[in-house]
Design a protein around this motif. Structure first.
Motif, PDB file in Angstrom:
ATOM      1  N   LEU A 195       0.699  -1.079  -0.120  1.00 30.70           N
ATOM      2  CA  LEU A 195       0.048  -0.027  -0.040  1.00 30.70           C
ATOM      3  C   LEU A 195       0.625   1.143  -0.128  1.00 30.70           C
ATOM      4  O   LEU A 195       0.418   2.340  -0.553  1.00 30.70           O
ATOM      5  N   LEU A 196       2.160   1.203   0.563  1.00 28.32           N
ATOM      6  CA  LEU A 196       2.929   2.159   0.644  1.00 28.32           C
ATOM      7  C   LEU A 196       3.305   2.586  -0.978  1.00 28.32           C
ATOM      8  O   LEU A 196       3.327   3.757  -1.440  1.00 28.32           O
ATOM      9  N   GLY A 197       3.507   1.517  -1.789  1.00 20.59           N
ATOM     10  CA  GLY A 197       3.912   1.785  -2.921  1.00 20.59           C
ATOM     11  C   GLY A 197       2.663   2.327  -3.717  1.00 20.59           C
ATOM     12  O   GLY A 197       3.104   3.218  -4.718  1.00 20.59           O
ATOM     13  N   ALA A 198       1.409   2.160  -3.605  1.00 20.02           N
ATOM     14  CA  ALA A 198       0.416   2.730  -3.956  1.00 20.02           C
ATOM     15  C   ALA A 198       0.384   4.024  -3.922  1.00 20.02           C
ATOM     16  O   ALA A 198       0.124   5.219  -4.645  1.00 20.02           O
ATOM     17  N   VAL A 199       0.481   4.527  -2.686  1.00 19.22           N
ATOM     18  CA  VAL A 199       0.506   5.821  -1.889  1.00 19.22           C
ATOM     19  C   VAL A 199       1.666   6.750  -2.693  1.00 19.22           C
ATOM     20  O   VAL A 199       1.439   7.767  -3.080  1.00 19.22           O
ATOM     21  N   VAL A 200       2.998   6.341  -2.840  1.00 19.07           N
ATOM     22  CA  VAL A 200       4.152   6.875  -3.369  1.00 19.07           C
ATOM     23  C   VAL A 200       3.488   7.227  -4.931  1.00 19.07           C
ATOM     24  O   VAL A 200       3.266   6.256  -5.704  1.00 19.07           O
ATOM     25  N   GLY A 201       3.561   8.473  -5.400  1.00 15.70           N
ATOM     26  CA  GLY A 201       3.268   8.894  -6.709  1.00 15.70           C
ATOM     27  C   GLY A 201       1.733   9.101  -6.787  1.00 15.70           C
ATOM     28  O   GLY A 201       1.169   8.971  -8.212  1.00 15.70           O
TER      29      GLY A 201
END
Ligand SMILES: Cc1cc2nc3c(=O)[nH]c(=O)nc-3n(C[C@H](O)[C@H](O)[C@H](O)COP(=O)(O)OP(=O)(O)OC[C@H]3O[C@@H](n4cnc5c(N)ncnc54)[C@H](O)[C@@H]3O)c2cc1C
Length: 489
Positions: A195-201
């Motif tokens: 989910l962190l990957g989804a938030v970044v960008g």
């Protein structure tokens, strides 16, 4: 739908939660926030709040959610795609008072920072410990870490070290309903969905980051910076590919063409090689022995690809002088043109010579001048499309050239943005890269985070769909819905 009553409720709550100076309702002061770095889009927000901590920020978002009031996060407002453009019936939540560096932890090479912290300040805090924060947008003296996370920002040194996403290991995040959650953490590789990957960008469309854990990188033993002059961008592009093809990954390879050099000379007298059709700024870093070896190889490859002049910075002052021309390039273009569009596209590095030739052709046939200054190692182009807004039709012609350049990027297997984000500016270009189904699928992710579509609505997607953003606009069910694989909230 948001109403005046909704805004009044948020203003009232903000008055309770924040000190007086953190709530702006006066129209003339609201106008200070009407645009970001893309100044031709302007919207005055209904309310500006400047929280001092995560608790206040979450409290504001909660009230926005209760009243379905749209909100937009703003860091330093340097974004170049209109991402922080306010919503006329919404609240702008500015993080400029959340500037604490909570911890610099040498032992596990991490720093914990609030979202309003200025990018360069992380490096300043870590340098005494022998570390630095690697992602370095050219705006690093003013842009915020929260903005960097939202845009997945890059910079000259991201070629070797990776983009923001490679340096953010955890974040506290206020969801669109005002709940605070922790994503990732100090340790690597938490189980479950990234989910962190989804938030970044995600450009502020999923919620607001209130604390960030970043990775720190050891300061290199040796840094060597070269300025290399070529007759043409073809030669400079070929040298770039040859260097990477030889297995060398410099910390940075930046390119400027003749027009960009002319602008930089006029602005900062950087004294770049005379008569150059292109220059490369190449920076090598790492253990001294490795840098020495790589330097010899890079020097040879540049020579073999037609360089006519090479200079090496032997101390930090000379290095700063070499970088001065490159770092001032965007602003410097103001010296040779009253107006310009900073375009941002990305292509496979090997396509550089061909795409640069095509851009030159588009420029010639349209009569619109284009200066090129960019992260050559990453294939991340920043064509600066020059025009004079006082001349009728010049703005439209520049927009057309700008769009044609993005088409070239797509045709060559690239993308419409390398690092500046989609925001408001490029939403209309998304269908050139993605089908309706692709875009709908992306919006399913958005709906999962923000079912009311109140977090930075109107950005990234050309046609708001699902979650009722514009009720009635969506025609028919998404293929994933039809297959029973996804659900509309
Ligand atoms: C001269 C100049 C040079 C630049 N060079 C580069 C470069 O080399 N590389 C590069 O990548 N960019 C560059 N940029 C673009 C810009 O600086 C970056 O996109 C930067 O990350 C924006 O940070 P900001 O704090 O100004 O964000 P803002 O402009 O305030 O906001 C940008 C986006 O982030 C969202 N946002 C802000 N804070 C948060 C938060 N806490 N949580 C969730 N969302 C949030 C906003 O809603 C918006 O969508 C440059 C800009 C300028 C003016």
């Amino acid at each position: 739908m948001p109403t005046t009553a909704g805004i009044a409720a948020v203003a009232e709550a903000a008055g309770r939660l924040l000190p007086d100076e953190g709530v702006i309702t006066d129209r003339s002061r609201l106008r200070t926030y009407e645009c970001d770095g893309l100044a031709h889009y302007r919207v005055t927000p209904a309310l500006v709040v400047i929280p001092e901590d995560a608790r206040q920020l979450a409290g504001i978002v909660r009230v926005c959610a209760e009243h379905q009031v749209p909100f937009v996060a703003r860091g330093s407002g340097t974004g170049l795609s209109g991402g922080a453009l306010p919503h006329a019936e919404g609240v702008l939540i500015v993080t400029s008072r959340m500037r604490s560096i909570t911890a610099v932890r040498r032992d596990d090479q991490r720093a914990v920072v609030e979202p309003g912290v200025i990018n360069l300040d992380v490096t300043k805090a870590a340098t005494p410990e022998g570390y630095y924060y690697a992602p370095d947008p050219s705006s690093q003296q003013i842009c915020s870490i929260g903005g960097n996370v939202a845009e997945n920002s890059g910079g000259a040194h991201c070629l070797k070290y990776g983009f923001t996403t490679n340096h953010v290991v955890g974040a506290d995040f206020v969801t669109a309903d005002g709940e605070t959650v922790t994503l990732g953490g100090v340790a690597p590789d938490n189980p479950g969905y990234d989910l962190l990957g989804a938030v970044v960008g995600s450009e502020g469309t999923l919620g607001i980051v209130t604390s960030v854990i970043v990775r720190l990188v050891r300061l290199p033993e040796e840094v060597r910076t070269l300025l290399v002059g070529f007759e043409s961008t073809d030669q400079a592009g070929a040298a770039t590919s040859a260097i990477i093809g030889a297995g060398i990954v410099p910390a940075a390879i930046e390119m400027m063409d003749a027009l960009a050099i002319e602008a930089a000379e006029a602005a900062v007298h950087c004294n770049y090689p005379e008569g150059a059709g292109a220059v490369l700024v190449i920076e090598l870093d790492g253990p001294a022995v490795e840098v020495e070896q790589e330097y010899a190889e890079v020097e040879r490859l540049c020579r073999e690809n037609g360089s006519f002049e090479q200079r090496v910075a032997s101390d930090p002052t000379e290095r700063a002088l070499i970088w001065r021309g490159r770092k001032s390039a965007f602003a410097a273009v103001g010296r040779i043109s009253p107006d310009y569009i900073v375009q941002d596209g990305v292509i496979p590095r090997t396509a550089l010579p061909e795409v640069l030739r095509s851009i030159a052709e588009v420029s010639r046939s349209s009569g619109v001048r284009v200066a090129n200054v960019f992260h050559a190692g990453d294939g991340n182009l920043h064509p600066l499309v020059l025009f004079d807004d006082a001349v009728e039709g010049a703005g439209d012609a520049a927009e057309k050239v700008s769009g044609a350049i993005l088409d070239l990027c797509i045709e060559h297997g690239g993308s419409i943005t390398g690092e500046h984000g989609v925001g408001m500016d490029k939403a209309a270009y998304m269908p050139r890269m993605y089908t309706d189904e692709d875009l709908d699928t992306m919006q399913l992710v958005r709906c999962a985070f923000d079912p009311q579509s109140i977090s930075n609505p109107g950005k990234i997607f050309p046609t708001p769909r699902l979650c009722g953003e514009v009720p009635g606009r969506k025609k028919g069910a998404h293929p994933l819905q039809e297959a029973g694989l996804a659900e509309v909230f």
